[in-house]
Write a protein that holds these residues in place. Sequence first.
Motif: not given
Length: 142
Positions: A2, A4, A71-80
């Motif tokens: 993923a 960041h 922090c919001y994450g999925d398979d493609r992106v970890i969003r800080h």
Amino acid sequence: MAAHVAIAILYQENKFLMQLRDNIPNILYPGYWGLFGGHIEAGETPEIAVRREILEEINYELPQKFDEFGCYGDDRVIRHVFHAPLLVELDQLVLSEGWDMGLLTPEDISQGSCYSTVAGEVRPIGTVHQRILLDFMQNMNT
């Protein structure tokens, strides 16, 4: 693996600044409303990345003190995700990335779309960005 990214919830008078992403097919959420921010570069902390991205995208310097929301994450992106007040008027910002920008109301966010004068039509809000803002609004009211 993923990617960041660091993104910012910028708010002013119970409205939230959002970017209408470029309508090009090879990006995530093309033509959708989303939060400003972008990729964290090698050697950067999320805090440094969000400052840099906001300055690059709208020529806005985040206040000295801004806070992490989550922090919001999925398979493609970890969003800080960070948040800070927007301390200037919209016309003082310079949009250098994206199709349009605007201050969206809680009603816009709840319904999941908002009209863009540049696009000339109602455009959807990216699902994850909508969820982040709904969580943030709920958190503000508790």
